[in-house]
Design an enzyme around this catalytic site. Sequence first.
Site, PDB file in Angstrom:
ATOM      1  N   ALA A 149       0.834  -1.206   0.000  1.00 54.81           N
ATOM      2  CA  ALA A 149       0.000   0.000   0.000  1.00 54.81           C
ATOM      3  C   ALA A 149       0.868   1.255   0.000  1.00 54.81           C
ATOM      4  O   ALA A 149       0.656   2.176  -0.794  1.00 54.81           O
ATOM      5  CB  ALA A 149      -0.932  -0.010   1.205  1.00 54.81           C
ATOM      6  N   TYR A 150       1.850   1.289   0.878  1.00 52.65           N
ATOM      7  CA  TYR A 150       2.735   2.446   0.959  1.00 52.65           C
ATOM      8  C   TYR A 150       3.525   2.629  -0.336  1.00 52.65           C
ATOM      9  O   TYR A 150       3.596   3.732  -0.888  1.00 52.65           O
ATOM     10  CB  TYR A 150       3.694   2.264   2.141  1.00 52.65           C
ATOM     11  CG  TYR A 150       4.643   3.422   2.348  1.00 52.65           C
ATOM     12  CD1 TYR A 150       4.197   4.612   2.919  1.00 52.65           C
ATOM     13  CD2 TYR A 150       5.980   3.316   1.986  1.00 52.65           C
ATOM     14  CE1 TYR A 150       5.068   5.678   3.116  1.00 52.65           C
ATOM     15  CE2 TYR A 150       6.854   4.375   2.172  1.00 52.65           C
ATOM     16  CZ  TYR A 150       6.399   5.538   2.742  1.00 52.65           C
ATOM     17  OH  TYR A 150       7.263   6.599   2.933  1.00 52.65           O
ATOM     18  N   SER A 151       4.104   1.554  -0.841  1.00 55.72           N
ATOM     19  CA  SER A 151       4.907   1.635  -2.065  1.00 55.72           C
ATOM     20  C   SER A 151       4.065   2.114  -3.239  1.00 55.72           C
ATOM     21  O   SER A 151       4.495   2.963  -4.030  1.00 55.72           O
ATOM     22  CB  SER A 151       5.527   0.271  -2.384  1.00 55.72           C
ATOM     23  OG  SER A 151       6.387  -0.156  -1.349  1.00 55.72           O
TER      24      SER A 151
END
Length: 247
Positions: free
Chosen positions: A153-155
């Site tokens: 999700a962050y990437s």
Amino acid sequence: MSVQESSNDSAIIDAEYPAGALALITGGGGGLGAACADLLRHRGVQVCTVDLAPKADYQCDISDEQQVADLRARLVEDGKSVNILINSAGLQGPESALADTDYDQWQQTMRVNVDGVFLMCKHFVPDMVASGWGRIINLASIAGKEGNAFQSAYSTSKAAVIGLTKSLGKELAQDGVLVNAIAPTIISTPLNQHMDPRTHDRLMERIPMGRPGHPDEAAELVAWLASKRCSFSTGAVYDLSGGRATY
């Protein structure tokens, strides 16, 4: 020359930032945002911080378009015109295998990390274009270029910020508004204090300099990108990775 002496030197201030320049910094209540706010204030720039934390100058959920529109209206009512926008607010998001990632957490990460940047740009870019000068700095991540395992999700959200930066940079290239991003590796901020130690260790092993970055190091790069000295760079991504970046 000390930082304080530099801030009192009007010739240096005029050379770096327009007279009366105002920087609006999301996530300015702590971490990288607070470091950027401190440095820019030292250099004579007016700063307004935006955060959900009560100690910020303005409280706003940047993932809510009405709240962002209301924020702009409040600034206008206060007689403030934003020249510099630093999109620093962000979430680390879930640390899990993609198949185990909770969809609500995925969506929340996207709302803050991507929608928040979009909404702030949408509502503050027109005033910059009208004035003929502006600087937008988006805080992406090296994870958005390389991808971090167990941080899908962050990437993904930071890759989206990089894409937005490149697109908007081209869109505004002839309007006097420059749009750039920085892509840090691990920085010693509260955002990373709650990281799974296994993730932290795995990411640290990928930094050739063998240490995390410091908020002040990121702030120096942001301050240059926010200045008049940065004049022929837009839609670019500046790595701050201690040698980890490979392209």
